[in-house]
Design an enzyme around this catalytic site. Structure first.
Site, PDB file in Angstrom:
ATOM      1  N   PRO A   1      81.971  82.585   3.093  1.00  0.00           N
ATOM      2  CA  PRO A   1      81.474  82.141   1.790  1.00  0.00           C
ATOM      3  C   PRO A   1      82.095  80.820   1.322  1.00  0.00           C
ATOM      4  O   PRO A   1      81.528  80.141   0.476  1.00  0.00           O
ATOM      5  CB  PRO A   1      81.864  83.281   0.837  1.00  0.00           C
ATOM      6  CG  PRO A   1      82.224  84.437   1.695  1.00  0.00           C
ATOM      7  CD  PRO A   1      82.566  83.922   3.043  1.00  0.00           C
TER       8      PRO A   1
ATOM      9  N   ASP B   1      56.528  70.251   8.542  1.00  0.00           N
ATOM     10  CA  ASP B   1      57.763  70.565   7.827  1.00  0.00           C
ATOM     11  C   ASP B   1      58.542  69.298   7.563  1.00  0.00           C
ATOM     12  O   ASP B   1      59.125  69.125   6.491  1.00  0.00           O
ATOM     13  CB  ASP B   1      58.630  71.529   8.644  1.00  0.00           C
ATOM     14  CG  ASP B   1      58.135  72.962   8.538  1.00  0.00           C
ATOM     15  OD1 ASP B   1      57.271  73.215   7.693  1.00  0.00           O
ATOM     16  OD2 ASP B   1      58.620  73.800   9.297  1.00  0.00           O
TER      17      ASP B   1
ATOM     18  N   ARG C   1      64.582  76.209  15.763  1.00  0.00           N
ATOM     19  CA  ARG C   1      63.328  75.519  15.425  1.00  0.00           C
ATOM     20  C   ARG C   1      63.396  74.016  15.627  1.00  0.00           C
ATOM     21  O   ARG C   1      62.379  73.348  15.745  1.00  0.00           O
ATOM     22  CB  ARG C   1      62.936  75.798  13.962  1.00  0.00           C
ATOM     23  CG  ARG C   1      62.553  77.216  13.672  1.00  0.00           C
ATOM     24  CD  ARG C   1      62.171  77.377  12.205  1.00  0.00           C
ATOM     25  NE  ARG C   1      61.174  76.409  11.796  1.00  0.00           N
ATOM     26  CZ  ARG C   1      59.856  76.540  12.017  1.00  0.00           C
ATOM     27  NH1 ARG C   1      59.402  77.619  12.619  1.00  0.00           N
ATOM     28  NH2 ARG C   1      59.024  75.607  11.627  1.00  0.00           N
TER      29      ARG C   1
ATOM     30  N   GLU D   1      87.480  91.833   4.567  1.00  0.00           N
ATOM     31  CA  GLU D   1      87.774  90.776   3.594  1.00  0.00           C
ATOM     32  C   GLU D   1      87.843  89.392   4.246  1.00  0.00           C
ATOM     33  O   GLU D   1      88.176  88.417   3.575  1.00  0.00           O
ATOM     34  CB  GLU D   1      89.078  91.086   2.864  1.00  0.00           C
ATOM     35  CG  GLU D   1      88.988  92.283   1.929  1.00  0.00           C
ATOM     36  CD  GLU D   1      87.882  92.143   0.882  1.00  0.00           C
ATOM     37  OE1 GLU D   1      87.918  91.175   0.120  1.00  0.00           O
ATOM     38  OE2 GLU D   1      86.986  93.015   0.853  1.00  0.00           O
TER      39      GLU D   1
HETATM   40  C1  9D3 Z   1      84.304  90.687  -2.033  1.00  0.00           C
HETATM   41  C2  9D3 Z   1      85.270  89.945  -1.179  1.00  0.00           C
HETATM   42  N1  9D3 Z   1      85.304  88.526  -1.535  1.00  0.00           N
HETATM   43  C3  9D3 Z   1      86.435  88.284  -2.450  1.00  0.00           C
HETATM   44  C4  9D3 Z   1      86.346  86.983  -3.147  1.00  0.00           C
HETATM   45  C5  9D3 Z   1      85.479  87.718  -0.341  1.00  0.00           C
HETATM   46  C6  9D3 Z   1      84.436  87.933   0.692  1.00  0.00           C
HETATM   47  C7  9D3 Z   1      84.809  88.180   1.996  1.00  0.00           C
HETATM   48  C8  9D3 Z   1      83.858  88.364   2.977  1.00  0.00           C
HETATM   49  C9  9D3 Z   1      83.084  87.893   0.381  1.00  0.00           C
HETATM   50  C10 9D3 Z   1      82.135  88.087   1.373  1.00  0.00           C
HETATM   51  C11 9D3 Z   1      82.518  88.331   2.653  1.00  0.00           C
HETATM   52  C12 9D3 Z   1      81.503  88.518   3.720  1.00  0.00           C
HETATM   53  N2  9D3 Z   1      80.601  87.362   3.792  1.00  0.00           N
HETATM   54  C13 9D3 Z   1      80.474  86.630   4.866  1.00  0.00           C
HETATM   55  O1  9D3 Z   1      81.078  86.920   5.874  1.00  0.00           O
HETATM   56  C14 9D3 Z   1      79.610  85.456   4.812  1.00  0.00           C
HETATM   57  C15 9D3 Z   1      78.805  84.928   3.763  1.00  0.00           C
HETATM   58  C16 9D3 Z   1      78.556  85.370   2.420  1.00  0.00           C
HETATM   59  O2  9D3 Z   1      79.021  86.405   1.931  1.00  0.00           O
HETATM   60  N3  9D3 Z   1      77.718  84.610   1.643  1.00  0.00           N
HETATM   61  C17 9D3 Z   1      77.136  83.461   2.096  1.00  0.00           C
HETATM   62  N4  9D3 Z   1      77.340  83.008   3.325  1.00  0.00           N
HETATM   63  C18 9D3 Z   1      78.167  83.742   4.139  1.00  0.00           C
HETATM   64  S1  9D3 Z   1      78.572  83.332   5.698  1.00  0.00           S
HETATM   65  C19 9D3 Z   1      79.532  84.638   5.924  1.00  0.00           C
END
Ligand code: 9D3
Length: 250
Positions: A88, A168, A153, A115
């Site tokens: 994220p 596109d 793609r 996590e």
């Molecule tokens: C609820 C835990 N969060 C605390 C701030 C951290 C967190 C850790 C792991 C939130 C999500 C995740 C799992 N997400 C991914 O591995 C992930 C992801 C995403 O959640 N949103 C957008 N792109 C991606 S790419 C990988």
């Protein structure tokens, strides 16, 4: 292009690799996608891949050793240059990033669960961190599929109908115009007349105008991001002056 996906849940990804446009690309060898389970690189009796976070707190963290062993085995095999962590906190994926990635020879996509991964994996091995958007997923697997599909793609020969890639690209940064198919009237709702009369120049103008109208209504932020070149292309195919004059704001 060669992609290795590191995941604790290969069964989540596997079937998607053999369906649709992506499936044909993989089956025809235009790209190869391998799934690698870090659990296979855990050396203890229970094949442990996660552990409690130092400092306390909820959830578990993916351990360094199995992840690094898995990545390093791939580097040795393929002299990898791009090691991507899906997270994220990464750079937000958009079509510009997809195009950058499409010229890479190879990449490994690391999917996190729990996590996240021990920070030291990032520091030691990861070259790029990518997010697919601002919402919370339970892991990186669906994000990896998004990356694989979008990048595929852009590879030559993957989209059988090159015209749809060109279309596109013509609408790059814009939403597409509304589309219609038969019947010409459905429950009293008619298809716009101009699409039925075979005047291809008029159809092109109509679609360009509609694409701009839809983009302005739904995603005005996209219009602000159009570059000089795109504005010129839109203007060139239009009636003389292009965008502003033709648009009738309500
Ligand atoms: C609820 C835990 N969060 C605390 C701030 C951290 C967190 C850790 C792991 C939130 C999500 C995740 C799992 N997400 C991914 O591995 C992930 C992801 C995403 O959640 N949103 C957008 N792109 C991606 S790419 C990988």
């Amino acid at each position: 292009m060669r992609i290795d996906v590191l995941t604790l849940f290969p069964e989540l990804i596997e079937p998607a690799l053999h369906a649709g446009v992506l499936g044909r690309a993989v089956n025809n060898g235009l790209m190869s996608v391998s799934l690698v389970n870090p659990r296979d690189f855990a050396t203890d009796r229970h094949r442990t891949v996660d552990d409690a976070p130092y400092g306390g707190g909820a959830g578990m963290v993916m351990k360094c050793e199995p992840l690094c062993a898995a990545v390093e085995s791939l580097i040795e095999k393929n002299s990898l240059r791009h090691v991507v962590l899906l997270t994220p906190r990464g750079r937000r994926l958009d079509q510009a990033l997809v195009r950058e990635m499409a010229v890479w020879q190879d990449m490994v996509l690391i999917c996190a669960r729990y996590e996240g991964v021990d920070e030291r994996v990032s520091e030691m091995l990861v070259s790029d961190e990518i997010s697919i958007g601002d919402y919370v997923l339970s892991g990186g697997e669906t994000a990896a599929l998004v990356v694989v599909e979008a990048v595929s793609r852009m590879l030559p020969g993957v989209v059988g109908n090159w015209e749809s890639v060109e279309t596109d690209s013509f609408y790059d940064g814009l939403l597409g115009p509304p589309q219609y198919t038969r019947p010409p009237v459905f429950r009293g709702a008619a298809v716009p007349e101009v699409l039925l009369n075979g005047d291809h120049a008029a159809i092109a103008r109509f679609r360009r105008r509609e694409a701009l109208r839809v983009t302005r209504t739904r995603r005005p932020d996209l219009l602000a991001n159009l570059d000089e070149e795109m504005l010129k292309r839109l203007a060139d195919t239009g009636r003389k002056t292009g965008i502003p004059e033709e648009e009738n704001e309500p």
